[in-house]
Design a protein around this motif. Structure first.
Motif, short mmCIF file in Angstrom:
data_model
loop_
_atom_site.label_atom_id
_atom_site.label_comp_id
_atom_site.label_asym_id
_atom_site.label_seq_id
_atom_site.Cartn_x
_atom_site.Cartn_y
_atom_site.Cartn_z
N VAL A 74 77.31 -6.82 -19.62
CA VAL A 74 76.52 -7.08 -21.30
C VAL A 74 77.10 -6.68 -22.07
O VAL A 74 77.99 -5.54 -22.38
N ASP A 75 77.65 -8.11 -23.17
CA ASP A 75 78.50 -7.58 -24.82
C ASP A 75 78.33 -8.69 -25.49
O ASP A 75 78.42 -9.48 -24.77
N ASP A 76 77.94 -8.15 -26.27
CA ASP A 76 77.40 -9.15 -27.34
C ASP A 76 78.75 -9.79 -28.00
O ASP A 76 78.66 -11.36 -28.87
N GLU A 77 79.87 -9.84 -27.25
CA GLU A 77 81.20 -10.27 -27.67
C GLU A 77 81.33 -11.09 -26.31
O GLU A 77 81.75 -10.74 -25.01
N PRO A 78 81.11 -12.28 -26.20
CA PRO A 78 82.10 -13.21 -25.35
C PRO A 78 82.75 -12.72 -24.43
O PRO A 78 82.97 -12.82 -23.11
N LEU A 79 83.81 -12.52 -25.44
CA LEU A 79 85.32 -12.55 -24.84
C LEU A 79 85.38 -11.13 -23.63
O LEU A 79 86.18 -11.28 -22.61
N ILE A 80 84.37 -10.24 -24.59
CA ILE A 80 84.57 -9.04 -23.79
C ILE A 80 83.41 -8.97 -22.67
O ILE A 80 84.12 -8.28 -21.46
N SER A 103 77.26 -11.58 -16.18
CA SER A 103 77.04 -11.09 -17.14
C SER A 103 75.91 -11.70 -18.11
O SER A 103 75.94 -12.72 -18.39
N ALA A 104 76.13 -11.22 -19.85
CA ALA A 104 74.91 -11.27 -20.43
C ALA A 104 75.69 -10.83 -21.52
O ALA A 104 76.18 -10.08 -21.57
N ASN A 105 75.10 -11.75 -22.84
CA ASN A 105 75.37 -11.18 -23.90
C ASN A 105 74.26 -11.04 -24.86
O ASN A 105 74.93 -10.56 -25.93
N ASP A 106 73.43 -10.55 -24.23
CA ASP A 106 72.40 -9.21 -25.12
C ASP A 106 71.38 -9.15 -23.89
O ASP A 106 71.89 -9.35 -22.96
N GLY A 107 71.24 -7.60 -24.12
CA GLY A 107 69.65 -7.15 -23.59
C GLY A 107 69.23 -7.28 -22.95
O GLY A 107 68.72 -7.77 -21.26
N GLU A 108 68.72 -8.39 -23.97
CA GLU A 108 67.44 -9.14 -23.23
C GLU A 108 67.44 -9.96 -21.80
O GLU A 108 66.80 -10.33 -20.87
N ASP A 166 77.28 -3.03 -23.30
CA ASP A 166 77.54 -1.95 -24.59
C ASP A 166 76.26 -1.70 -25.02
O ASP A 166 75.29 -1.67 -24.79
N ILE A 167 76.78 -1.32 -26.55
CA ILE A 167 75.39 -0.36 -26.85
C ILE A 167 74.91 -0.94 -27.95
O ILE A 167 73.80 -1.06 -28.23
N MET A 168 75.42 -1.26 -28.76
CA MET A 168 75.50 -2.44 -30.23
C MET A 168 75.14 -3.65 -29.75
O MET A 168 76.20 -4.38 -29.75
N GLY A 176 81.88 0.66 -29.54
CA GLY A 176 82.89 0.52 -30.92
C GLY A 176 83.28 1.38 -30.96
O GLY A 176 84.45 1.77 -31.67
N TYR A 177 82.69 2.45 -31.01
CA TYR A 177 82.75 3.66 -32.10
C TYR A 177 82.33 4.93 -31.78
O TYR A 177 81.36 4.73 -30.91
#
Length: 516
Positions: free
Chosen positions: A7-13, A33-38, A55-57, A84-85
């Motif tokens: 799960v990551d909001d950046e599709p490439l990741i 895979s998915a691009n958001d938590g929902e 991912d977190i954010m 990312g941080y």
């Protein structure tokens, strides 16, 4: 195989995580895979995963909230967090949620793979602990069932244990079928996990019964597979009997070994199943089978098999064969006695075993220091006439070997002379004739023999012949003159002199002493 979800909001990741390492080498397949938590949560609800890398954010639902929600529905899922941080608060919350690692972007592949290896080790330990728990449960269940069918547990105690162990008691009729997987070389427990095999056999049995009925399957103390068919309708048990041979064949195909199945009468008292079980087990105790087919099925108690069978055999002939020591005629005699006397598919065990024991003891009695344990130790595992014959032949062959074993190493020429005496002691034996075969001078060959054996060749031949004559005098009723000829002495008076010289007593005196 374990499953991982990204799960990551950046599709490439999110897509790149699938190729960042060789997941299959860790026994992990990619579930999606998915691009958001929902979106991720909805997919994981439908198809649980073992590892979630998130991912977190992210929009709609951040990574920590996704972890909370997934843990509620799938507590065994493990998590790796990406960010990312570095934020201490996120790390702190992640630790309380039980994440495996908090990895900063760009992702350090070595750190990721190290974390995966750690997770895989945890999985393996969890599976081992789960296996141990399940195995302990199976063993406990089998022990209770064994005590039940043997009548060694009180009704109230059994009822309480049955409720805890999931043993169904709400049926009226019980019928016991016992399946013996035949392995006469090794115990079945050395070839299979008995409780695992029992469960597989239970699955096979359930395929053949009415959906309203049940099968209780467990291994007993003899490593037989006991199947208790329980039902509220006595008519159903007829179909159980009809399907029993097919069940035996399936078990034989699964194990690659012959199977002997025995059924018993239906018990109308659920707590009186001991009689049903005892009927089936008695068949194994009273019979051997020919096992010409891969499976044998017997329905009901014994009838004709219980009749006595009088065995007639020529013990003197057998002893003469043993004294002569040639294996081929001995094996033929053993096979003729056991196969010839017991030709039916179902054979009375006691009479056949008695015959086999006599054949083995006749051979063991001729050894200087016989070990009788090998005669009896394996008999309890014998279920087929073929297996019994193999056991008898094996014991007799070892006995012959023990009797004829040369205790020290000899040169090739001397060993050849010893073998000639063993094979041809009843014939004319001359050192001069034998030395010609070896292309050696008889005097040199005689000196070599004396040096290695400690006796002259003629003394050794006479001693060997007298030993054979002694065995015949003790174990047969042959006349002394006949024995003399059979061991190589055509002159009876010369035989008497030689016998007295080497044995210390006359043939008549020896036989009288042994008889007395």
């Amino acid at each position: 195989m374990k499953k991982v979800f990204f799960v990551d909001d950046e599709p490439l990741i999110a897509q790149g995580l699938s190729s960042i390492t060789d997941w299959l080498q860790y026994g992990i397949e990619i579930a999606g895979s998915a691009n958001d938590g929902e979106t991720a949560l909805q997919q994981i609800k439908e198809e649980p995963v073992d590892l979630l890398i998130t991912d977190i954010m992210m929009p709609r639902m951040n990574g920590l909230e996704l972890i909370r929600r997934v843990k509620q529905i799938h507590p065994r899922t493990r998590f790796i967090v990406l960010s990312g941080y570095e934020e201490f608060e996120y790390v702190k919350v992640g630790i309380t949620l039980g994440i495996e690692n908090y990895i900063l972007k760009p992702i350090n592949i070595d750190e990721l793979e190290s974390t995966i290896r750690h997770i895989r080790g945890d999985w393996e330990r969890e599976e081992l602990n789960l296996f141990r728990y399940e195995e302990d449960w199976r063993v406990l269940r089998s022990n209770i069932l064994q005590r039940w069918v043997l009548g060694e547990i009180e009704g109230q105690e059994f009822k309480h244990r049955a409720e805890l162990l999931g043993i169904p008691l709400n049926y009226k009729y019980v019928q016991a079928l016992v399946f013996r997987v035949i392995s006469e070389e090794k115990p079945i427990s050395r070839l299979y996990r008995l409780h695992g095999l029992s469960e597989e056999c239970g699955v096979i049995a359930r395929e053949t019964i009415d959906s309203e009925d049940e099968v209780i399957c467990f291994p007993d103390a003899d490593e037989d597979l006991v199947m208790l068919y329980v039902s509220d309708d006595p008519e159903h048990h007829q179909s159980i009997l009809e399907n029993a041979p097919a069940t035996a064949r399936r078990i034989s195909e699964m194990t690659g070994l012959p199977v002997w199945a025995v059924s018993s009468a239906v018990s109308s008292d659920f707590y009186g199943v001991q009689d049903s079980y005892k009927q089936a087990k008695q068949v194994f105790q009273q019979c051997l089978i020919s096992c010409q087919d891969r499976t044998v099925y017997m329905n009901g108690p014994l009838t004709k098999v219980e009749e006595s069978h009088s065995v007639i055999w020529d013990q003197e002939q057998y002893v003469r064969l043993l004294i002569d020591g040639k294996q081929e005629p001995i094996i033929e005699f053993i096979e003729s006695m056991l196969l010839g006397q017991f030709e039916n598919d179902i054979i009375p065990r006691s009479e056949c075993m008695n015959m086999a024991i006599q054949l083995m003891l006749s051979a063991k009695d001729m050894e200087d220091r016989p070990d009788y344990s090998e005669v009896f130790a394996a008999l309890a595992r014998m279920n087929t006439i073929q297996g019994l014959i193999r056991h008898v032949i094996s014991v007799v062959q070892r006995s012959l070997g023990n009797r004829d074993t040369v205790q020290q190493e000899y040169s090739g020429h001397v060993a050849m002379l010893l073998e000639q005496v063993k094979e041809h002691y009843a014939e004319e034996l001359s050192l001069k004739t034998l030395s010609q075969k070896l292309d050696m001078h008889p005097n040199y060959l005689g000196q070599l023999f004396q040096q290695e054996v400690g006796l002259s060749f003629s003394d050794y031949v006479n001693q060997y012949r007298i030993e054979k004559a002694t065995q015949l005098l003790i174990h047969t009723d042959q006349k002394t003159a006949e024995i003399a000829v059979s061991v190589g002495y055509t002159d009876t008076s010369y035989f008497y002199r030689q016998f007295k010289k080497y044995a210390g007593v006359s043939p008549t005196e020896l036989r009288h002493m042994y008889t007395k």
